[in-house]
Design a protein around this motif. Structure first.
Motif, PDB file in Angstrom:
ATOM      1  N   GLY A  82       0.721  -1.480  -0.001  1.00  0.00           N
ATOM      2  CA  GLY A  82      -0.131   0.062  -0.142  1.00  0.00           C
ATOM      3  C   GLY A  82       0.446   0.937   0.114  1.00  0.00           C
ATOM      4  N   GLU A  83       0.596   2.393  -0.619  1.00  0.00           N
ATOM      5  CA  GLU A  83       1.052   3.117  -1.045  1.00  0.00           C
ATOM      6  C   GLU A  83       2.185   4.185   0.287  1.00  0.00           C
ATOM      7  N   SER A  84       2.937   4.317   0.436  1.00  0.00           N
ATOM      8  CA  SER A  84       3.527   4.867   2.281  1.00  0.00           C
ATOM      9  C   SER A  84       5.193   5.651   1.477  1.00  0.00           C
ATOM     10  N   GLY A  85       5.244   6.034   2.371  1.00  0.00           N
ATOM     11  CA  GLY A  85       6.665   6.378   2.729  1.00  0.00           C
ATOM     12  C   GLY A  85       8.094   6.749   1.006  1.00  0.00           C
ATOM     13  N   GLY A  86       6.330   7.805   0.045  1.00  0.00           N
ATOM     14  CA  GLY A  86       6.991   7.555  -1.525  1.00  0.00           C
ATOM     15  C   GLY A  86       6.514   6.839  -1.971  1.00  0.00           C
ATOM     16  N   GLN A  87       6.555   5.146  -2.224  1.00  0.00           N
ATOM     17  CA  GLN A  87       6.405   4.738  -3.046  1.00  0.00           C
ATOM     18  C   GLN A  87       5.450   4.342  -3.057  1.00  0.00           C
ATOM     19  N   THR A  88       4.906   3.878  -4.318  1.00  0.00           N
ATOM     20  CA  THR A  88       3.519   4.120  -5.299  1.00  0.00           C
ATOM     21  C   THR A  88       2.795   2.309  -4.904  1.00  0.00           C
ATOM     22  N   GLY A  89       1.658   2.440  -4.403  1.00  0.00           N
ATOM     23  CA  GLY A  89       1.176   1.122  -4.554  1.00  0.00           C
ATOM     24  C   GLY A  89       0.961  -0.184  -5.542  1.00  0.00           C
ATOM     25  N   ASP A  90       1.138  -1.189  -5.361  1.00  0.00           N
ATOM     26  CA  ASP A  90       1.020  -2.073  -6.134  1.00  0.00           C
ATOM     27  C   ASP A  90      -0.009  -1.865  -7.100  1.00  0.00           C
ATOM     28  N   HIS A  91       0.268  -2.946  -8.228  1.00  0.00           N
ATOM     29  CA  HIS A  91      -1.223  -3.140  -9.074  1.00  0.00           C
ATOM     30  C   HIS A  91      -0.981  -4.365  -9.466  1.00  0.00           C
ATOM     31  N   GLY A  92      -2.093  -4.974 -10.068  1.00  0.00           N
ATOM     32  CA  GLY A  92      -1.755  -6.649 -10.116  1.00  0.00           C
ATOM     33  C   GLY A  92      -3.669  -7.269 -10.470  1.00  0.00           C
ATOM     34  N   VAL A  93      -3.593  -8.562  -9.648  1.00  0.00           N
ATOM     35  CA  VAL A  93      -5.085  -9.172 -10.541  1.00  0.00           C
ATOM     36  C   VAL A  93      -5.336  -9.995  -8.612  1.00  0.00           C
ATOM     37  N   ILE A  94      -6.664 -10.071  -9.147  1.00  0.00           N
ATOM     38  CA  ILE A  94      -6.648 -10.551  -7.983  1.00  0.00           C
ATOM     39  C   ILE A  94      -8.245 -11.778  -8.605  1.00  0.00           C
ATOM     40  N   ARG A  95      -7.695 -12.420  -7.915  1.00  0.00           N
ATOM     41  CA  ARG A  95      -8.817 -14.086  -8.863  1.00  0.00           C
ATOM     42  C   ARG A  95      -9.717 -14.813  -7.708  1.00  0.00           C
ATOM     43  N   THR A  96     -10.440 -15.478  -8.092  1.00  0.00           N
ATOM     44  CA  THR A  96     -11.524 -16.485  -7.522  1.00  0.00           C
ATOM     45  C   THR A  96     -11.100 -17.682  -8.491  1.00  0.00           C
ATOM     46  N   ALA A  97     -11.545 -18.648  -7.850  1.00  0.00           N
ATOM     47  CA  ALA A  97     -11.398 -20.259  -8.329  1.00  0.00           C
ATOM     48  C   ALA A  97     -12.328 -20.040  -8.859  1.00  0.00           C
ATOM     49  N   ALA A  98     -13.762 -19.013  -9.079  1.00  0.00           N
ATOM     50  CA  ALA A  98     -15.074 -19.634 -10.440  1.00  0.00           C
ATOM     51  C   ALA A  98     -14.556 -18.800 -11.663  1.00  0.00           C
ATOM     52  N   GLY A  99     -13.260 -18.075 -11.686  1.00  0.00           N
ATOM     53  CA  GLY A  99     -12.884 -17.339 -12.970  1.00  0.00           C
ATOM     54  C   GLY A  99     -13.387 -16.031 -12.152  1.00  0.00           C
ATOM     55  N   ALA A 100     -13.741 -15.756 -11.740  1.00  0.00           N
ATOM     56  CA  ALA A 100     -13.660 -14.121 -11.492  1.00  0.00           C
ATOM     57  C   ALA A 100     -12.206 -13.262 -11.385  1.00  0.00           C
ATOM     58  N   LEU A 101     -11.733 -12.455 -12.164  1.00  0.00           N
ATOM     59  CA  LEU A 101     -10.846 -11.410 -12.441  1.00  0.00           C
ATOM     60  C   LEU A 101     -11.334  -9.536 -11.403  1.00  0.00           C
ATOM     61  N   PHE A 102     -10.697  -9.171 -10.546  1.00  0.00           N
ATOM     62  CA  PHE A 102     -10.532  -8.134 -10.414  1.00  0.00           C
ATOM     63  C   PHE A 102      -8.791  -7.104 -10.528  1.00  0.00           C
ATOM     64  N   ARG A 103      -9.307  -6.636 -10.967  1.00  0.00           N
ATOM     65  CA  ARG A 103      -7.457  -5.717 -12.324  1.00  0.00           C
ATOM     66  C   ARG A 103      -7.047  -4.379 -11.030  1.00  0.00           C
ATOM     67  N   VAL A 104      -6.319  -4.688 -10.386  1.00  0.00           N
ATOM     68  CA  VAL A 104      -5.988  -3.763  -9.214  1.00  0.00           C
ATOM     69  C   VAL A 104      -4.865  -2.727  -9.615  1.00  0.00           C
ATOM     70  N   THR A 105      -5.561  -1.247  -9.680  1.00  0.00           N
ATOM     71  CA  THR A 105      -5.039  -0.401 -10.690  1.00  0.00           C
ATOM     72  C   THR A 105      -4.038   0.756  -8.952  1.00  0.00           C
ATOM     73  N   ASP A 106      -4.474  -0.090  -7.799  1.00  0.00           N
ATOM     74  CA  ASP A 106      -4.064   0.916  -7.207  1.00  0.00           C
ATOM     75  C   ASP A 106      -4.436   0.045  -5.417  1.00  0.00           C
ATOM     76  N   THR A 107      -3.131   0.568  -4.620  1.00  0.00           N
ATOM     77  CA  THR A 107      -3.375  -0.332  -3.199  1.00  0.00           C
ATOM     78  C   THR A 107      -3.140   1.035  -2.035  1.00  0.00           C
TER      79      THR A 107
END
Length: 885
Positions: A499-524
């Motif tokens: 998570g963004e702090s100390g000047g370092q920007t937050g991570d991006h990536g993906v969150i998935r479920t076993a059923a195949g759902a996909l959430f695109r993380v654009t900021d933390t």
């Protein structure tokens, strides 16, 4: 074969010869099972392989798995030290088949290893099978040659394993060792089974079914094998003892304790020595795997383990921190099998020393108050829950320690009153949360944080993990589900996303479920201190609170952040070395493809200083030294020379990041900073640091921008291409580009001078309407009046001087025209005529015709201008009339 290390290697070598892949132990913090606090068996890291969610390049595996049982469902903490076989940390040996071999091979290999390689006497072994598993019963009888009386059918769930209410499951078979009739107890399944005579040494799970529903169970198409043998237990058997603490490993650790404390290993303090030895292992391995003491989750369990050991050190009469001194002994015993212990040795020592130093003050103060408040209580009485809460809240004395201290006196604690006081404190904190603007909007995060707890950050040593969704937020409100195409934020119980702090920007990536759902993380982002908010959009499927999810950090982005964050630390120290100790960080930005660093300094850096900073930082990069992290108090860190980052808030305990060795040869650390960000594993991973700009940011503050790693390489590749392109145009080698450009610039300047001179000569050489040189008379005075094009304005004065020289006595008036349609007017008067004509007056007359206003200069030379170049001749005529008048 008696040594624990040899017993471990014999097991792994045996199954390696049977075609098994020897797989390293997974970390104690499970990455693939958010329902577990810690890895508690060998199969945890293979859970997704057994369910089919993950494929491995092998179908057989064998491991020595680190395990901890000290929190949640599997909690052996209170028994440790008082029994022969309870541990918080233990090693589980195992062999696994993923749809490959099944019962016949598993039973045959188990029997061969135990009786031949380990040399156990057949007559002292008994096995159990699930009551309905006739196949296993027959195989044991055939392969082992055991009489039916020593193949015991167990009808309970003790011999039937299930992953959960649904999923893979199957019968078990266990091997027991008989320690002899000198030890109380009976065989498994008997009324005396809980005794210590018959000890289970190995459990084989035959995973052959799938529980579809509570009522329906079907056969798995590819049955599998999962086994587990406790290394400490089998070592005790092979070393001729029924007590795990009498094995070589524990004898060595307890000997180290005795050497430090001068307290005998046995007798009155036997349990305390055992607690310290066991908890030393658990604490050290947890720290090595990224867990640090805290008041939440895994960190709290670690703190409980550490403080329980430290309490027993106090019972031994030790007055100074003890556990950190024992770490080298542990590393000697187990560092060969688990190299992460050696890599984290400094962090483990610092963490244990800091925690014990702080806890001793808490312990001394808490015990004194506890004695005073409980002096009038006798056995069977109940200690006030409100007082227990005061000890916890005001003096940092945990509830379990209060209970532990009162337990020998037979005094219980009113836990209901304690819980009530805790609830009231939380409600008071909620009511006190007031603010405006951003602080006010944070109330939703405060409420969620209070309900679901802190997010455990796993991202210091992993980029993938599993978690459980604790809350979903959209448009400032908590909702139950987030559907495809919707934007929102997801909160999970644990995450590898920074998570963004100390000047370092937050991570991006993906969150998935076993059923195949996909959430695109654009900021933390981080809210209210330790709640991680994954912001983004659902690209597929839907997400609900309570869903189990996989979290996968964008590796390339995380790597870039790590490189640039570590580069920031090196640049900070290089700036101090180059510019002086007054340099301090005043802000920073760390992104995957660049860094920005503001620092205190009152003047621009020279090119030589920038080059020196770059060279210093890159010299540390080339050392490829390990980037290490330690846990310390803020005061200790500052005293050791650590730099605190601008604008950061620090708690009592801080992460101290060190990297590089100073070139003087004294092994002093180059960079030492307080920092909670993610960093490269080694300085060499930074690759390269390139400063691309230096500028002013604010009064007394300068700013540099730089690139590291792949971003720096791309920048230099682009520059290299430009140099080669320039060399090609100039028809020289890249090495000669600068010299060739300098030569061309000199030639250009020469040509420009020659051209300017030619234009001047042309301008004064003729073609005017009033004669070839533009000279005429006006009222008996010589007048040179000309309109000139293509002359640099700065050359106009020279033309006037040349004109005055040519006239000898007279007036020169020149109008220069530019491409934008404007006109510049200059008038010169020879010295003998300045009493009759003032150049300023004449230039103003001409300027007025050109549409200008005023003009200025001296009596002998004046300039003006105007927007209407079409009136150039009219302006000169007006000046002519003024001279003639």
């Amino acid at each position: 074969m008696t040594g624990l290390a040899q017993i471990r290697s014999t097991f792994l070598d045996f199954f390696r010869k049977q075609g098994h892949e020897v797989v390293a132990s997974s970390p104690l913090v499970p990455r693939n099972d958010p329902t577990l606090m810690f890895a508690n068996s060998g199969m945890v890291q293979f859970k997704n392989v057994f369910t089919g969610a993950e494929k491995r390049p092998y179908s057989r595996a064998t491991t020595a798995q680190k395990c901890v049982r000290a929190g949640g469902k599997h909690n052996d903490l209170d028994n440790v030290g008082y029994t022969a076989r309870h541990h918080t940390f233990f090693e589980m040996l195992g062999n696994f088949s993923f749809g490959d071999y099944f019962k016949p091979d598993a039973i045959e290999w188990a029997w061969t290893l135990v009786t031949k390689d380990y040399g156990l006497i057949k007559d002292r072994l008994t096995v159990t099978v699930y009551s309905e598993d006739d196949e296993a019963f027959g195989l044991w009888k055939k392969i082992a040659g055991l009489p039916e009386s020593r193949i015991i059918r167990i009808p309970t769930s003790d011999n039937f394993w299930a992953m959960g209410d649904t999923g893979p499951c199957g019968p078990c078979s266990e091997i027991f060792f008989d320690h002899g009739d000198k030890i109380p107890g009976g065989p498994p399944g008997s009324a005396d089974a809980d005794g210590d005579r018959f000890i289970e040494i190995w459990n084989l799970v035959f995973m052959q079914y799938e529980q579809v529903t509570k009522e329906e169970r079907i056969n798995l198409p590819r049955p599998s094998i999962d086994t587990g043998m406790g290394l400490e237990r089998i070592s005790a058997v092979l070393q001729g003892t029924h007590d795990n603490y009498e094995t070589d490993l524990f004898r060595s650790l307890i000997a180290a304790i005795v050497e430090e404390t001068n307290v005998p290993a046995d007798g009155k303090y036997k349990a305390s020595n055992r607690v310290i030895a066991d908890h030393l292992r658990a604490s050290s391995f947890l720290i090595a795997d990224g867990v640090l003491p805290s008041n939440e989750g895994r960190g709290y369990v670690l703190r409980r383990i550490m403080r329980r050991a430290m309490r027993h050190a106090e019972l031994l009469g030790v007055k100074e921190p003890l556990m950190w001194k024992l770490v080298p002994a542990l590393v000697r015993e187990m560092g060969g099998a688990y190299p992460e212990l050696g890599r984290a040795e400094a962090l483990i020592e610092e963490t244990l020393k800091l925690e014990e130093s702080r806890f001793r003050k808490t312990l001394e103060r808490g015990l004194r108050i506890l004695d005073e408040e409980s002096a009038a209580l006798d056995k069977g009485h109940v200690f006030s829950g409100d007082t227990a809460f005061k000890l916890y809240d005001t003096y940092g004395f945990p509830l379990d320690l209060t209970q532990d201290a009162l337990k020998p006196r037979g005094i219980a604690v009113d836990t209901q009153a304690f819980d009530k006081a805790m609830t009231k404190q939380r409600e008071d904190a909620r009511q006190a949360w007031k603010g405006t603007g951003e602080a006010k909007t944070d109330t939703i995060w405060f409420d969620i944080r209070e309900r679901v707890g802190a997010t455990e950050f796993l991202g210091y040593d992993t980029e993938q993990a599993e978690g459980v969704i604790k809350a979903i937020i959209a448009e400032g409100k908590e909702i139950s589900e987030l559907k495809s195409g919707a934007k929102g934020a997801i909160i999970v119980n644990q995450t590898p996303f920074y998570g963004e702090s100390g000047g370092q920007t937050g991570d991006h990536g993906v969150i998935r479920t076993a059923a195949g759902a996909l959430f695109r993380v654009t900021d933390t982002q981080k809210r209210v201190g330790d709640l991680f908010i994954h912001q983004g959009v659902v690209e597929k499927g839907q997400f609900k609170a309570g869903d189990a999810v996989e979290l996968d950090v964008d590796h390339a982005r995380r790597s870039g952040n790590r490189q640039h964050h570590s580069a920031t630390h090196l640049l900070h120290e290089a700036l101090r070395e180059t510019l002086g100790s007054h340099v301090a960080q005043k802000g920073s930005l760390v992104e995957p493809d660049r860094l920005r660093f503001d620092y205190s300094h009152n003047k621009a850096m020279t090119a030589e200083e920038i080059a020196q900073v770059e060279a210093m930082a890159n010299a540390i990069v080339l050392q490829n030294d390990a980037v290490t992290t330690r846990l310390m108090s803020v005061d200790e860190a500052i005293a050791e020379g650590a730099m605190a980052l601008f604008g950061e808030k620090y708690g009592d305990e801080v992460r101290v990041v060190s990297m590089g060795i100073r070139p003087e040869g004294n092994r002093r650390i180059y960079s030492l900073e307080l920092c909670g960000g993610t960093h490269a594993a080694r300085t060499g991973d930074i690759g390269l640091i390139k400063v691309i700009s230096e500028s002013a940011s604010a009064a007394g503050v300068r700013r540099i921008e730089a690139l590291a790693g792949e971003a720096a390489k791309r920048y230099l590749d682009t520059q290299d291409k430009r140099i080669h392109a320039a060399a090609s145009v100039l028809r020289v080698t890249p090495a000669d580009v600068v010299q060739r450009i300098e030569t061309l610039m000199d030639e250009r300047k020469k040509l420009e001078r020659e051209l300017a001179e030619a234009k001047k000569q042309l301008a004064l050489g003729g073609g005017a309407a009033k004669g070839d040189d533009g000279i005429s008379e006006a009222g008996g005075v010589k007048l040179m009046a000309r309109v000139i094009k293509g002359i640099n304005p700065k050359d106009m004065k020279g033309l006037v001087d040349d004109g005055k020289a040519k006239l000898g006595s007279g007036v020169v008036a020149l109008v220069g025209l530019n491409d934008e349609g404007r006109a510049g007017l200059i008038v010169g008067v020879t010295d003998d005529l300045t009493k009759r004509f003032n150049a300023v007056d004449l230039v103003r007359i001409g300027s007025e015709v050109l549409g200008g206003k005023g003009g200025g200069g001296r009596p002998d030379m004046a300039q003006a201008g105007g927007p209407d170049a079409s009136k150039a001749e009219a302006a000169l005529e007006a000046i002519r009339n003024a001279v003639a008048a």
